[in-house]
Design a protein around this motif. Structure first.
Motif, PDB file in Angstrom:
ATOM      1  N   ILE A 135       4.939   6.158  18.741  1.00 26.53           N
ATOM      2  CA  ILE A 135       5.231   5.064  19.687  1.00 26.53           C
ATOM      3  C   ILE A 135       6.506   5.740  20.395  1.00 26.53           C
ATOM      4  CG2 ILE A 135       6.351   2.913  19.774  1.00 26.53           C
ATOM      5  CD1 ILE A 135       3.633   2.665  18.488  1.00 26.53           C
ATOM      6  N   VAL A 136       6.370   5.426  21.739  1.00 25.50           N
ATOM      7  CA  VAL A 136       7.307   5.921  22.790  1.00 25.50           C
ATOM      8  C   VAL A 136       7.824   4.767  23.666  1.00 25.50           C
ATOM      9  CG1 VAL A 136       6.576   8.281  22.278  1.00 25.50           C
ATOM     10  CG2 VAL A 136       5.499   6.787  24.236  1.00 25.50           C
ATOM     11  N   PRO A 137       8.950   4.918  24.353  1.00 24.64           N
ATOM     12  CA  PRO A 137       9.727   3.995  24.922  1.00 24.64           C
ATOM     13  C   PRO A 137       8.560   4.060  26.435  1.00 24.64           C
ATOM     14  CG  PRO A 137      11.219   5.092  24.248  1.00 24.64           C
ATOM     15  CD  PRO A 137      10.078   5.933  23.787  1.00 24.64           C
ATOM     16  N   SER A 138       8.374   2.920  27.084  1.00 24.71           N
ATOM     17  CA  SER A 138       7.740   2.982  28.567  1.00 24.71           C
ATOM     18  C   SER A 138       8.845   3.437  29.451  1.00 24.71           C
ATOM     19  CB  SER A 138       7.568   1.454  28.760  1.00 24.71           C
ATOM     20  OG  SER A 138       6.804   0.811  27.858  1.00 24.71           O
ATOM     21  N   PRO A 139       8.372   3.884  30.677  1.00 22.84           N
ATOM     22  CA  PRO A 139       9.139   4.466  31.733  1.00 22.84           C
ATOM     23  C   PRO A 139      10.536   3.673  31.934  1.00 22.84           C
ATOM     24  CG  PRO A 139       6.861   4.888  32.362  1.00 22.84           C
ATOM     25  CD  PRO A 139       6.762   4.100  31.017  1.00 22.84           C
ATOM     26  N   ARG A 349       8.363   0.552  15.987  1.00 22.40           N
ATOM     27  CA  ARG A 349       9.435   1.003  16.343  1.00 22.40           C
ATOM     28  C   ARG A 349       9.326   2.406  17.124  1.00 22.40           C
ATOM     29  NH1 ARG A 349      10.401  -3.375  16.135  1.00 22.40           N
ATOM     30  NH2 ARG A 349      12.185  -4.644  14.721  1.00 22.40           N
ATOM     31  N   ALA A 350      10.323   2.663  18.069  1.00 21.13           N
ATOM     32  CA  ALA A 350      10.120   3.900  18.775  1.00 21.13           C
ATOM     33  C   ALA A 350       9.924   4.973  17.850  1.00 21.13           C
ATOM     34  CB  ALA A 350      11.285   4.231  19.615  1.00 21.13           C
ATOM     35  N   HIS A 351       9.248   6.008  18.029  1.00 25.98           N
ATOM     36  CA  HIS A 351       8.946   7.235  17.197  1.00 25.98           C
ATOM     37  C   HIS A 351       8.419   7.200  15.891  1.00 25.98           C
ATOM     38  CE1 HIS A 351      11.343   9.085  20.416  1.00 25.98           C
ATOM     39  NE2 HIS A 351      12.382   8.347  20.168  1.00 25.98           N
TER      40      HIS A 351
END
Length: 444
Positions: A135-139, A349-351
């Motif tokens: 999972i990564v953040p959007s731009p 969650r992120a990562h």
């Protein structure tokens, strides 16, 4: 006088041209024939092969030396083997013919678990092709917060792990440059106010023809210059984010709503202009990045619905393919795919590591019949990947070369060498590799 001169001439007489017998012995000791002597007149013997008198009278030792020299330079010895004569020189030895290579270890290694076996699995299939990602953040779902002016951290309002709203104060920076700019702004405010009063008075006097037109124009220009200088100072403070606060303090504000995942600011620490002090990630603007093997026939398409699973908690939620890369990573031979998360994926969650399954129609299969095995079961041997295939009797293995298409996570996808259902060693492969290298070196 004559006698003394004759003795002097006798001492300068040329040496005898007779060969020195000691020179012959040194020649024979070196194993080679003596050099051809010159004749007393300084010329070589004639081409008729007539030897000098000194060689005709040489002892028998010269002949023995010549015989020994010819024996030393003779051909390599041969040995009889059957009906053929084989040269025993190692330069002509033939290498053994290549064939199936096997490694044998004691069966007790399998019993006590030092060597374990497992079946090669089939990659993909009717249950769907699987890939791994995170999972990564959007731009627009990630932001770095930095101070645009140098100074010192005077106060920390938020800490790592806090959830903030857009516009919240994260920290206060005390900067001398901000203090000077605000002082200049106060001074310019006073100048603008004074210039406005002067202009109003000048206009009244101009209506009464008490002052000239040029004096009125000069007053108007002075007011315009003061206003321009004040606007420049306000713009500089706005660029620094110093609209709030008083004195020399400037506030660091959160540009987006989200969670503080990283903080490098330290209370009382010096701040350089442009250095990031906080990193924020929005919880509502996450997406999944997946590395999908390029060897599968069924490619993900934009708009397709997939299943996302988090291995740690077995959480499953739907996702939708938003972007598919048009290029293949040459190192991992994978295609990067981005997924938009559904509303059921709010716990991610992120990562977070994830697994993604693409639904397959009946009978769909990879473009290459791939088999999957633990990546630790594949070892490099002689510059190529190999696995150890178990056979009967127990403890016997065939060293088998394979073609690895890609490695995703802890799984190696194999296109050639082994088929699904083959028993291979998945533990103790380093021990088997050592035995195989020992056989290559001819060790016992």
């Amino acid at each position: 006088m004559r006698a003394r001169g004759s003795r002097h001439l006798a001492r300068r007489a040329p040496p005898s041209t007779a060969p020195d017998p000691r020179r012959k012995r040194r020649c024979c000791a070196r194993g080679g024939p003596p050099s051809r002597p010159r004749t007393p007149q300084g010329h070589r013997p004639s081409a008729r092969g007539v030897l000098p008198v000194s060689f005709r009278k040489a002892p028998l030792g010269v002949a023995l030396c010549l015989a020994a020299f010819s024996c030393r330079s003779g051909p390599a010895p041969t040995e009889e083997k059957g009906d053929k004569t084989i040269n025993s020189s190692p330069k002509n030895a033939e290498a053994p013919s290549s064939g199936v290579r096997r490694v044998r270890v004691h069966p007790d290694l399998l019993k006590n678990g030092r060597v374990e076996l497992a079946l090669v699995a089939r990659a993909g299939g009717a249950s769907g092709a699987r890939a791994v990602g995170e999972i990564v953040p959007s731009p627009d779902g990630e932001a770095l917060v930095a101070a645009l002016v140098g100074g010192r951290v005077a106060e920390l309002a938020k800490h790592e792990g806090d959830v903030v709203a857009r516009g919240d104060v994260l920290a206060w920076i005390e900067s001398p440059d901000v203090g000077i700019a605000r002082a200049d702004l106060l001074k310019l405010d006073a100048e603008v106010e004074l210039s406005e009063k002067r202009l109003a008075r000048a206009r009244r006097l101009s209506e009464e023809n008490a002052i000239s037109q040029s004096a009125l124009e000069e007053t108007e220009a002075a007011l315009a210059a003061a206003r321009a200088q004040r606007a420049a100072v306000r713009a500089r403070l706005s660029a620094w984010g110093a609209e709030r606060g008083a004195g020399s303090r400037v506030a660091l504000l959160a540009p987006i709503a989200g969670e503080i995942v990283e903080r490098s600011a330290t209370l009382g620490g010096f701040v350089e202009p442009g250095r990031a002090l906080f990193r924020l990630v929005s919880r509502d603007r996450l997406r999944a990045r997946v590395l999908f093997p390029s060897t599968f026939r069924q490619k993900p398409s934009e708009g397709e619905t997939v299943t996302i699973r988090r291995p740690q908690t077995n959480l499953s939620c739907p996702g939708q393919v938003s972007t598919v890369s048009r290029s293949v990573d040459p190192a991992s031979r994978t295609v990067t795919v981005f997924l938009e998360l559904g509303s059921e994926c709010s716990e991610l969650r992120a990562h977070d590591p994830i697994e993604v399954a693409l639904g397959q129609t009946e009978g769909a299969a990879p473009s290459v019949a791939l088999a999957s095995a633990p990546k630790d079961a594949v070892l490099d041997l002689e510059g190529a990947p190999h696995v150890f295939v178990a056979e009967d009797p127990p403890g016997s293995f065939v060293v088998t070369p394979v073609v690895v298409e890609t490695i995703v996570g802890d799984t190696a996808f194999i296109s050639e060498g082994v088929a699904p259902g083959t028993r291979i060693a998945v533990r103790g492969v380093l021990l088997l590799k050592g035995e195989a290298q020992k056989d290559l070196l001819g060790g016992d």
